[in-house]
Design a protein around this motif. Structure first.
Motif, short mmCIF file in Angstrom:
data_model
loop_
_atom_site.label_atom_id
_atom_site.label_comp_id
_atom_site.label_asym_id
_atom_site.label_seq_id
_atom_site.Cartn_x
_atom_site.Cartn_y
_atom_site.Cartn_z
N PRO A 106 1.63 0.41 -6.22
CA PRO A 106 1.56 1.27 -7.49
C PRO A 106 0.12 1.77 -7.62
CG PRO A 106 1.61 -1.26 -7.86
CD PRO A 106 2.08 -0.75 -6.52
N VAL A 125 8.61 5.25 -7.57
CA VAL A 125 7.43 5.03 -8.39
C VAL A 125 6.21 6.00 -7.83
CG1 VAL A 125 6.10 3.26 -7.53
CG2 VAL A 125 6.15 3.61 -9.64
N THR A 126 6.03 6.08 -6.43
CA THR A 126 4.91 6.81 -5.85
C THR A 126 5.57 8.28 -5.70
OG1 THR A 126 5.98 6.56 -3.78
CG2 THR A 126 4.16 5.03 -4.48
#
Lengths: 209, 473
Positions: free
Chosen positions: B290, B332-333
């Motif tokens: 994250p 998420v990335t």
């Protein structure tokens, strides 16, 4: 709690100053230096190693503990020498030719020193000839080769070949490590061992001596 | 509104900026290349020749930034406009120089070859995402010292999409640029409609590497765009704190931009970052974390503060197989940097940090890119879409939305059509073979590869490129 347990506990907590004080006190209390080493410092480091393997302790804590160990050893070493207690051994470590990476190697070096080995770190980008020269001068028991790039792994093989040619292969144990390196590769190039992380490297070095 | 995300307030951006300036002015950077030191010194930097440390006063940074453009347009090799890198535009691309391949036919992980590299590029050429290529692999079956030129050659021959090539030094940079010039029709044409931006990577902390110096100087002299990236690892090559890492990365990118602009005030530059973390349990870099997503938004904010086009690593994973970890890390990335309006997001098709390329994972990544693209396109609000009339027509308890012309008019624009994503009811899913995403991905790889067509290129281009590699030109 006995003073030896206190040493182990302070080492586990990474308190270098406390470890140093307690080792000095233990010596003053006429406890054998070898006993302080094994039942205080080493036993503390064993717990560190186990907790790291289990994922309960992480690298920054391992480093503080290794530095506390080193501080304790600095006090103990002259006493151990006096009694001719066998020194753990000499290790020469470096990253191979063409490779500039050193973070892993630096971690391993800290752990080796923390474990009581006499260490020489020759840095990065070392040619096979440089390794031979350093082995000649430093006369280590173990040579550690590190590489992070799969493209520089062949330099590990060339380094081992250079040591064979120079006649030093039988006098040293060669261990290898680094992200792309595997136990299979270590075997293929004729190394004596492979370790996947700094804690395992110390165990490996001890087992080879 | 087009949704976007920020992680730093204006004040915080300014604090990072001030820290970077102080780093450059007081600590300085190590510059092994003497030509570069001379450039810096002539422009007014303070040089310690003995230690090869260059300290850069803020004025030089301001001067360099004043010469930069807020966007860089990159072209396909056929001269059509491909990407306007800047502003709120977001594009996805490949990355990596991986040495392994996860063979989509056999499931085996093995050394990546030129053939694997070429196949991956064919798939990239056919798909909508990726939109640009940074060589995903460093093939093992070509001589290591020539790999940069082979990577460029195969990419130029296989796809027309824009390329971010690497080069190992001054001569290699000139060779790669010459190869691109051969493909597009000459150096002037390349300068006017560049299909390449040369890759420059920084060594953290605070080193302008020899090959980086040489690449910047040669590329800037020729007026070809530069893609400059800095990627410290929090806790290993930068402070473990994310803000410290961003400040350091920012300083490193800025000093490379300063050098580029001293050599040629008009050279186009793109500000990029790979800021990531050093994992304290595994003793390894982590890309799927994250924190990478957070820092990518932060470094993009810094670029936007300077009015620069931006890019960096995203759509990444630490997973070594095409599994659930890959799914959540890549998503998420990808979507967070996209929301941060990072103009060029590099990471498609690579897994296990940057160790292994995979065609089936590229398919998954293209779906992830499509999802991300849909998210950043947000919700369109206008009178017709608010749909008062259709709501009135269908009425309370009405069931006719599905057949309403309003639905037919808008559904393709409003709803992302799944390509890899399965949405069957359970009974249908079991009936059709209970296929998971990886299985579907492999089927799609086969389907799309069969649609590949070689781009139209000048006659005898392969021979010309080979001649450059062999040094005959």
């Amino acid at each position: 709690m006995s003073i030896l347990n206190e040493i182990a506990r302070e080492l586990l907590n990474g308190n270098a100053g406390e470890v140093e004080k307690l080792v000095i006190k233990a010596l003053a209390d006429a406890i054998e230096p070898g006993t302080i080493l094994n039942e205080g410092l080493v036993s503390g480091m064993d717990v560190v190693g186990r907790q790291f393997k289990d994922g309960d302790l992480f690298i920054p804590e391992v480093i503080s503990s290794a530095e506390a160990m080193k501080k304790g050893l600095t006090v103990l070493k002259p006493k151990l020498m006096e009694q001719n207690t066998k020194q753990l051994g000499k290790i020469l470590i470096g990253t191979v030719q063409g490779d500039m990476h050193d973070i892993g190697k630096n971690l391993v070096s800290i752990m080796f020193e923390g474990a009581g080995f006499f260490l020489k770190d020759i840095g990065v980008d070392n040619s096979p000839e440089k390794f031979v020269k350093e082995v000649e001068e430093f006369q280590p028991d173990i040579v550690g080769l590190s590489a992070l790039l799969s493209t520089t792994m062949p330099a590990m093989q060339r380094t081992i070949e250079a040591l064979i040619e120079a006649g030093y292969r039988k006098t040293v144990k060669i261990i290898v490590g680094g992200a792309p390196v595997t136990a299979d590769f270590a075997e293929k190039i004729g190394a004596d061992g492979y370790a996947g992380d700094a804690v395992a490297a110390v165990d490996l070095a001890k087992s080879l001596l | 509104m087009r949704p976007f995300v920020q992680v730093l307030s204006q004040d915080e951006v300014y604090q990072v900026h001030m820290t970077s300036l102080e780093i450059l002015e007081k600590i300085g950077v190590e510059v092994p290349d003497e030509d570069s030191i001379r450039y810096f010194e002539q422009a007014g930097a303070i040089v310690d020749w003995e230690k090869k440390i260059v300290r850069i006063p803020s004025q030089l940074i301001n001067e360099a930034l004043a010469k930069c453009s807020p966007s860089v347009t990159l072209y396909n090799s056929d001269g059509t406009r491909a990407m306007v890198v800047g502003g709120n535009n977001v594009y996805f691309g490949t990355v990596g120089f991986a040495t392994n391949v996860l063979d989509w036919r056999t499931g085996v992980v093995r050394d990546a070859t030129i053939a694997d590299y070429e196949e991956m590029l064919k798939l990239c050429d056919v798909l909508d995402f990726p939109q640009f290529i940074l060589p995903p692999a460093q093939p093992n079956d070509v001589p290591v010292e020539l790999s940069d030129r082979y990577q460029a050659k195969v990419a130029l021959l296989t796809t027309k999409k824009p390329l971010i090539p690497q080069s190992y030094g001054a001569k290699e940079t000139r060779d790669v640029i010459q190869m691109a010039a051969e493909v597009v029709g000459g150096i002037d044409r390349l300068r006017q409609k560049p299909n390449i931006a040369m890759l420059v990577t920084c060594t953290s902390p605070l080193v302008v590497r020899q090959d980086a110096s040489e690449t910047i100087i040669e590329t800037a002299k020729l007026g070809i765009p530069l893609f400059i990236e800095s990627g410290p690892m929090s806790g290993a090559t930068s402070p473990v704190t994310l803000s410290g890492t961003v400040a350091l990365a920012n300083a490193e990118i800025l000093c490379h931009i300063v050098l580029a602009k001293i050599v040629n005030p008009t050279v186009p530059v793109i500000y990029a970052s790979w800021a990531r973390i050093f994992d304290m349990r595994f003793g390894n870099v982590s890309l799927g974390c994250p924190e990478l997503a957070l820092m990518r938004v932060a470094t993009s904010q810094m670029a936007k503060y300077y009015n620069l086009p931006c890019g960096g690593g995203g759509t990444l994973t630490d997973a070594n197989s095409a599994d659930i970890q890959l799914g959540y890390e890549k998503m998420v990335t990808a979507v967070v940097p996209a929301l941060g309006r990072t103009n060029m997001i590099l990471g498609m098709g690579i897994i296990g940090q940057e160790n292994t390329i995979s065609c089936e994972c590229l398919m998954v990544d293209s779906e992830i890119a499509r999802f991300s693209n849909r998210i950043i396109n947000g919700i369109t609000v206008d009178e017709d879409r608010l749909g008062y009339e259709v709501i009135e027509e269908v009425g309370p308890r009405g069931t006719t939305y599905i057949s309403n012309p309003h639905t037919k008019k808008y559904y393709k624009d409003e709803l992302l059509m799944p390509r890899l994503t399965d949405r069957s009811v359970p009974a249908e899913w079991f009936k059709n073979g209970a296929k998971n995403a990886t299985t579907i991905a492999k089927e799609l790889v086969e389907k799309y590869l069969s649609k590949y067509q070689k781009p139209e290129l000048p006659n005898n281009i392969e021979e010309k490129l080979d001649a450059i590699i062999k040094g005959e030109k």
